[in-house]
Design a protein around this motif. Structure first.
Motif, short mmCIF file in Angstrom:
data_model
loop_
_atom_site.label_atom_id
_atom_site.label_comp_id
_atom_site.label_asym_id
_atom_site.label_seq_id
_atom_site.Cartn_x
_atom_site.Cartn_y
_atom_site.Cartn_z
N PRO A 24 32.33 47.48 44.98
CA PRO A 24 32.90 46.20 44.52
C PRO A 24 31.87 45.16 44.10
N PHE A 27 29.40 45.14 38.30
CA PHE A 27 30.28 45.18 37.14
C PHE A 27 29.85 46.30 36.20
N GLY A 29 30.57 49.64 35.75
CA GLY A 29 30.79 51.06 35.99
C GLY A 29 29.79 51.91 35.23
N THR A 93 34.63 54.74 45.55
CA THR A 93 35.86 54.64 44.74
C THR A 93 36.94 53.79 45.39
N THR A 96 36.80 49.94 44.55
CA THR A 96 37.01 49.77 43.11
C THR A 96 38.47 50.01 42.75
N PHE A 97 39.08 51.02 43.35
CA PHE A 97 40.49 51.30 43.11
C PHE A 97 41.35 50.10 43.49
N ILE A 99 40.42 46.95 43.80
CA ILE A 99 40.13 45.80 42.94
C ILE A 99 40.79 45.95 41.57
N VAL A 100 40.67 47.16 40.99
CA VAL A 100 41.26 47.39 39.68
C VAL A 100 42.78 47.25 39.75
N LEU A 101 43.37 47.74 40.82
CA LEU A 101 44.82 47.60 40.99
C LEU A 101 45.22 46.13 41.04
N SER A 102 44.46 45.34 41.79
CA SER A 102 44.77 43.91 41.90
C SER A 102 44.56 43.19 40.57
N LEU A 103 43.44 43.51 39.88
CA LEU A 103 43.15 42.85 38.61
C LEU A 103 44.16 43.24 37.53
N SER A 104 44.62 44.48 37.60
CA SER A 104 45.62 44.92 36.62
C SER A 104 46.90 44.13 36.76
#
Length: 211
Positions: A24, A27, A29, A93, A96-97, A99-104
């Motif tokens: 996390p 930035f 990836g 992972t 990151t999973f 965070i990406v879920l929240s940001l999406s």
């Protein structure tokens, strides 16, 4: 519990903590995270030698899947076997999973906000710089003579100006490399496969990329 088992558990714990922090805190990836990974596993932990980072990237980029996940598996397996690879992959992972879920979810809610779009454009520009730094670091360990420079240059041109799939370059690179080395050795020419290891000095402290 034996001393060896305690050391093994300690190593697994350290792998989990390091890659959990890397997931996390960076930035971009992919290749953009290589600089941060190198700082942790080479400069801080000394788990790998500087010249082994090139091997890590080569293997990670050649294997299916993301470069960062493959790099974590590479380091974990090198230090603690199969379980180490599994622990490292889960650690890098999982955050990151989430965070990406929240940001999406937030992105769908604020996708029409102009400031949000402007912020994302700024992040995109910064990621380009991170990828360039990663490419420079790989080049320092991978390009050692005119042959490797030619392969790197030709591969770059093919990627930029043709529709050739990168898979063919990944498969063709080792073939061309082995062929060139074989020809050089048959002719009695010098054919190094690795750069001479130099004393590693700590590089300038780059800023961390915290969210």
């Amino acid at each position: 519990m034996s001393v060896k088992q305690k050391e093994y558990i300690k190593m697994l714990t350290q792998l989990f903590v390091v890659f959990l922090k890397l997931g996390p805190s960076t930035f971009g990836g992919g290749y953009a995270m290589i600089t941060a990974i190198e700082r942790e596993i080479v400069d801080k932990k000394a788990w790998l030698k500087p010249n082994e980072v090139g091997d890590m990237i080569s293997v990670s980029a050649s294997a299916p899947g993301g470069v960062v996940v493959n790099s974590a598996a590479f380091v974990g397996y090198r230090l603690a076997g199969i379980l180490g690879a599994i622990i490292s992959v889960i650690a890098i992972t999982l955050p990151t999973f989430l965070i990406v879920l929240s940001l999406s979810i937030l992105g769908m809610m604020f996708q029409d906000v102009s400031k949000m779009n402007a912020a994302l454009k700024g992040v995109h520009a910064a990621i380009v710089a991170l990828i360039i730094v990663a490419a420079f670091k790989v080049g320092k360990t991978s390009i050692m003579d005119s042959s490797t420079l030619f392969i790197a240059g030709l591969s770059t041109l093919l990627l930029l100006f043709t529709s050739l799939h990168s898979l063919y370059l990944i498969l063709g690179g080792p073939i061309v490399g082995v062929t060139i080395i074989s020809i050089k050795r048959a002719l009695g020419l010098s054919a190094p496969t690795e750069k001479e290891e130099e004393s590693h000095q700590s590089e300038l402290n780059y800023p961390e990329y915290y969210i």
